[in-house]
Design a protein around this motif. Sequence first.
Motif: not given
Length: 142
Positions: A1-23
């Motif tokens: 990928m030529e550029n650096t892209y940051f994204i926001t993941i939203t709607g996490i509370n409708y699924y499993y919350g913060q648990k799957p999202f480890e840094i």
Amino acid sequence: MENTYFITITGINYYYGQKPFEIGRVIKLIKETNNVHDKEAICAFLPFIDKIGYVANSTSTVYAGTISAGRLYDKIEDYAYAKVMFVTHSSAIALVLDKEDVEEVEEEQISDTVDKTTDGELEKNKGKKKTTSGKVSIGFHI
């Protein structure tokens, strides 16, 4: 990928919350072509868990400094990967990775190994090259 892209993941509370999202965790981003609500929907996915959220695609959910699913949609193929960088109470910010960096480990790794010689002494083998090839599993830290 030529550029650096940051994204926001939203709607996490409708699924499993913060648990799957480890840094540092790598997640898979999959275009959801059959989504009737958003023709540019990209879901966040982990194996053995399934869908864990969506790439934000609304001005009210896309954090400053990140791009929307609509802007990312044409920059990726059917899927891509992202590395979780930050986690908030309702979202996560991730760095989009090159597919090749996640799926193939091409570089040779140099390891310091310790072997026994024929007379039983330990010998340190510095600089012996070990090649690793194969795939890095998503859901793990890289």
